[in-house]
Scaffold this motif. Structure first.
Motif, PDB file in Angstrom:
ATOM      1  N   ALA A   1       0.825  -1.213   0.000  1.00 45.17           N
ATOM      2  CA  ALA A   1       0.000   0.000   0.000  1.00 45.17           C
ATOM      3  C   ALA A   1       0.856   1.258   0.000  1.00 45.17           C
ATOM      4  O   ALA A   1       0.510   2.259  -0.642  1.00 45.17           O
ATOM      5  N   ARG A   2       1.976   1.225   0.696  1.00 50.27           N
ATOM      6  CA  ARG A   2       2.858   2.407   0.705  1.00 50.27           C
ATOM      7  C   ARG A   2       3.388   2.680  -0.696  1.00 50.27           C
ATOM      8  O   ARG A   2       3.457   3.843  -1.126  1.00 50.27           O
ATOM      9  N   ASN A   3       3.755   1.634  -1.426  1.00 50.13           N
ATOM     10  CA  ASN A   3       4.240   1.819  -2.805  1.00 50.13           C
ATOM     11  C   ASN A   3       3.134   2.358  -3.712  1.00 50.13           C
ATOM     12  O   ASN A   3       3.378   3.195  -4.580  1.00 50.13           O
TER      13      ASN A   3
ATOM     14  N   SER B   1      -1.407  -6.097  -6.543  1.00 47.62           N
ATOM     15  CA  SER B   1      -2.779  -6.383  -6.993  1.00 47.62           C
ATOM     16  C   SER B   1      -3.636  -6.904  -5.842  1.00 47.62           C
ATOM     17  O   SER B   1      -4.819  -6.558  -5.726  1.00 47.62           O
ATOM     18  N   ARG B   2      -3.037  -7.733  -5.012  1.00 43.04           N
ATOM     19  CA  ARG B   2      -3.759  -8.307  -3.869  1.00 43.04           C
ATOM     20  C   ARG B   2      -4.198  -7.207  -2.905  1.00 43.04           C
ATOM     21  O   ARG B   2      -5.339  -7.210  -2.415  1.00 43.04           O
ATOM     22  N   THR B   3      -3.309  -6.263  -2.646  1.00 41.25           N
ATOM     23  CA  THR B   3      -3.643  -5.169  -1.736  1.00 41.25           C
ATOM     24  C   THR B   3      -4.767  -4.311  -2.305  1.00 41.25           C
ATOM     25  O   THR B   3      -5.706  -3.940  -1.598  1.00 41.25           O
ATOM     26  N   GLN B   4      -4.675  -4.010  -3.604  1.00 41.45           N
ATOM     27  CA  GLN B   4      -5.750  -3.231  -4.233  1.00 41.45           C
ATOM     28  C   GLN B   4      -7.083  -3.981  -4.142  1.00 41.45           C
ATOM     29  O   GLN B   4      -8.131  -3.388  -3.878  1.00 41.45           O
ATOM     30  N   TYR B   5      -7.033  -5.286  -4.361  1.00 37.90           N
ATOM     31  CA  TYR B   5      -8.240  -6.118  -4.314  1.00 37.90           C
ATOM     32  C   TYR B   5      -8.919  -5.993  -2.949  1.00 37.90           C
ATOM     33  O   TYR B   5     -10.128  -5.742  -2.852  1.00 37.90           O
ATOM     34  N   PHE B   6      -8.151  -6.162  -1.884  1.00 37.03           N
ATOM     35  CA  PHE B   6      -8.742  -6.134  -0.539  1.00 37.03           C
ATOM     36  C   PHE B   6      -9.150  -4.725  -0.119  1.00 37.03           C
ATOM     37  O   PHE B   6     -10.192  -4.541   0.513  1.00 37.03           O
ATOM     38  N   MET B   7      -8.358  -3.723  -0.492  1.00 36.76           N
ATOM     39  CA  MET B   7      -8.706  -2.343  -0.108  1.00 36.76           C
ATOM     40  C   MET B   7      -9.953  -1.859  -0.856  1.00 36.76           C
ATOM     41  O   MET B   7     -10.729  -1.067  -0.337  1.00 36.76           O
ATOM     42  N   THR B   8     -10.160  -2.355  -2.072  1.00 38.59           N
ATOM     43  CA  THR B   8     -11.333  -1.964  -2.854  1.00 38.59           C
ATOM     44  C   THR B   8     -12.604  -2.597  -2.303  1.00 38.59           C
ATOM     45  O   THR B   8     -13.665  -1.967  -2.261  1.00 38.59           O
TER      46      THR B   8
ATOM     47  N   LEU C   1     -11.199  -2.166   6.164  1.00 41.54           N
ATOM     48  CA  LEU C   1      -9.792  -2.561   6.073  1.00 41.54           C
ATOM     49  C   LEU C   1      -8.979  -1.454   5.395  1.00 41.54           C
ATOM     50  O   LEU C   1      -7.883  -1.103   5.842  1.00 41.54           O
ATOM     51  N   ALA C   2      -9.543  -0.874   4.325  1.00 40.70           N
ATOM     52  CA  ALA C   2      -8.860   0.210   3.616  1.00 40.70           C
ATOM     53  C   ALA C   2      -8.635   1.401   4.547  1.00 40.70           C
ATOM     54  O   ALA C   2      -7.557   2.023   4.530  1.00 40.70           O
ATOM     55  N   ALA C   3      -9.631   1.707   5.367  1.00 39.66           N
ATOM     56  CA  ALA C   3      -9.506   2.827   6.305  1.00 39.66           C
ATOM     57  C   ALA C   3      -8.380   2.572   7.309  1.00 39.66           C
ATOM     58  O   ALA C   3      -7.626   3.488   7.670  1.00 39.66           O
ATOM     59  N   LYS C   4      -8.266   1.324   7.738  1.00 40.43           N
ATOM     60  CA  LYS C   4      -7.217   0.969   8.705  1.00 40.43           C
ATOM     61  C   LYS C   4      -5.834   1.074   8.059  1.00 40.43           C
ATOM     62  O   LYS C   4      -4.896   1.616   8.659  1.00 40.43           O
ATOM     63  N   VAL C   5      -5.721   0.569   6.826  1.00 40.75           N
ATOM     64  CA  VAL C   5      -4.443   0.660   6.098  1.00 40.75           C
ATOM     65  C   VAL C   5      -4.071   2.123   5.891  1.00 40.75           C
ATOM     66  O   VAL C   5      -2.925   2.534   6.116  1.00 40.75           O
TER      67      VAL C   5
ATOM     68  N   GLU D   1       2.663   9.239   5.048  1.00 43.23           N
ATOM     69  CA  GLU D   1       2.329   9.045   3.629  1.00 43.23           C
ATOM     70  C   GLU D   1       0.873   9.417   3.400  1.00 43.23           C
ATOM     71  O   GLU D   1       0.066   9.468   4.326  1.00 43.23           O
ATOM     72  N   LYS D   2       0.528   9.635   2.151  1.00 43.00           N
ATOM     73  CA  LYS D   2      -0.857   9.936   1.806  1.00 43.00           C
ATOM     74  C   LYS D   2      -1.666   8.653   1.720  1.00 43.00           C
ATOM     75  O   LYS D   2      -1.138   7.596   1.394  1.00 43.00           O
ATOM     76  N   SER D   3      -2.943   8.750   2.004  1.00 45.66           N
ATOM     77  CA  SER D   3      -3.806   7.571   1.895  1.00 45.66           C
ATOM     78  C   SER D   3      -3.909   7.167   0.426  1.00 45.66           C
ATOM     79  O   SER D   3      -3.709   7.986  -0.469  1.00 45.66           O
ATOM     80  N   TYR D   4      -4.225   5.903   0.214  1.00 48.14           N
ATOM     81  CA  TYR D   4      -4.308   5.381  -1.158  1.00 48.14           C
ATOM     82  C   TYR D   4      -5.761   5.278  -1.591  1.00 48.14           C
ATOM     83  O   TYR D   4      -6.605   4.759  -0.848  1.00 48.14           O
ATOM     84  N   ASP D   5      -6.063   5.762  -2.820  1.00 49.13           N
ATOM     85  CA  ASP D   5      -7.448   5.874  -3.276  1.00 49.13           C
ATOM     86  C   ASP D   5      -7.932   4.742  -4.189  1.00 49.13           C
ATOM     87  O   ASP D   5      -9.013   4.822  -4.777  1.00 49.13           O
ATOM     88  N   ASN D   6      -7.135   3.671  -4.344  1.00 48.51           N
ATOM     89  CA  ASN D   6      -7.535   2.500  -5.134  1.00 48.51           C
ATOM     90  C   ASN D   6      -7.758   2.806  -6.618  1.00 48.51           C
ATOM     91  O   ASN D   6      -8.552   2.137  -7.281  1.00 48.51           O
TER      92      ASN D   6
END
Length: 302
Positions: A64-66, A90-97, A102-106, A115-120
């Motif tokens: 997620a950081r990357n 891809s796995r991280t995007q899958y679960f965060m989407t 879970l995405a909020a926690k990450v 770092e900035k939050s990731y928007d999928n």
């Protein structure tokens, strides 16, 4: 605007280490074809395949950081050359989407790290897809200066290039390869003039993650891949995965010792063959650095 918009390149640990020939040749080929990408600065390990088995959150947070760094660059897509990295991202995007909590926690952890939050919003692409979907086989063919006519190759994609398809979206999108019988690398190699042999082991696992924890199993799986390539007349095993490439190359002596000298075969990254066919020297493409000496076969094209 290109096929993918702005592309961020995630090299991962392998391309800065034993897979350096992959990164160098990829850069040469992209420059030759007029393709642009921007390397992510200050990236971290993607967590590979193992971290998720030890710590679930770390297995998501590392990729997620990357992804966050790539989006912060203004990227629309993130390219990996390593299928293992491609899988992790891809796995991280899958679960965060799919799991907002879970995405909020990450994202909370990312913000704690500064770092900035990731928007999928990134599209995950592999280097094979990058070349196939931008310039395509015809564009590559037009750039060839040293046709590899008569060279028999077995394209070894490895098990994670297209799998699992729920993560990689193979079979779901027009820009993606077939999840069970990929052909993108086959077509790129044919564009170089090479002959792609029938190769049913193209997506078989090499046991790469278990090279140290279960060496006998890894060596057995690698021997099966080489045996299938040899059986169909291949002279070179062509790879798109640094983990599989390094695992097979470093185990070649053990494979030959246990399963027969006739299984010995040189390996080359698909980008190395592209760079060589485009007219670059073996040294420029770092073909001379490969442990299995592909120049023993390729010297006839010099």
């Amino acid at each position: 605007m290109s096929t993918y918009g702005k592309v961020a390149f995630y090299p991962g640990c392998a391309l800065d280490g034993l897979g350096k020939g992959y990164e160098v040749s990829l850069k040469l080929v992209a420059q030759d074809l007029g393709l642009e990408y921007e390397k992510i600065e200050d990236y971290n390990c993607c967590g590979a395949l193992e971290v998720k088995n030890v710590n679930t959150m770390a297995g998501l947070l590392l990729p997620a950081r990357n992804l966050s760094l790539a989006r912060n660059m203004g990227a629309n897509a993130i390219m990996s050359a390593c299928p293992g990295c491609h899988y992790s991202l891809s796995r991280t995007q899958y679960f965060m989407t799919r799991y907002p909590k879970l995405a909020a926690k990450v994202n909370a952890y990312l913000e704690k790290m500064g770092e900035k939050s990731y928007d999928n919003q990134l599209l995950m692409i592999h280097a094979v897809e990058f070349f196939y979907n931008t310039v395509g086989p015809e564009g590559i063919k037009s750039r060839v200066k040293r046709p590899l006519e008569g060279l028999k190759v077995a394209p070894y994609y490895g098990c994670l290039y297209t799998r699992p398809k729920a993560y990689t979206l193979t079979g779901y999108m027009k820009l993606k390869d077939d999840p069970e019988r990929p052909i993108f690398m086959d077509e790129l190699l044919k564009a170089l003039g090479a002959e792609v042999v029938p190769f049913e082991a193209k997506t078989m696992c090499c046991g790469g993650p278990h090279v140290y924890s279960d060496a006998p199993t890894s060596i057995h799986l690698e021997a099966r891949i080489l045996k299938e390539a040899k059986r169909n007349g291949a002279e070179v095993l062509v790879t798109d995965c640094p983990l599989g490439h390094v695992a097979i190359e470093t185990n070649m002596n053990k494979i030959a010792e246990k399963y027969g000298e006739e299984l010995r075969m040189p390996l080359a990254y698909f980008t190395q063959l592209m760079a060589f066919a485009f007219g670059h020297s073996p040294d420029e493409a770092l073909l001379t650095a490969n442990l299995t000496n592909p120049m023993s076969v390729l010297k006839r094209y010099l």
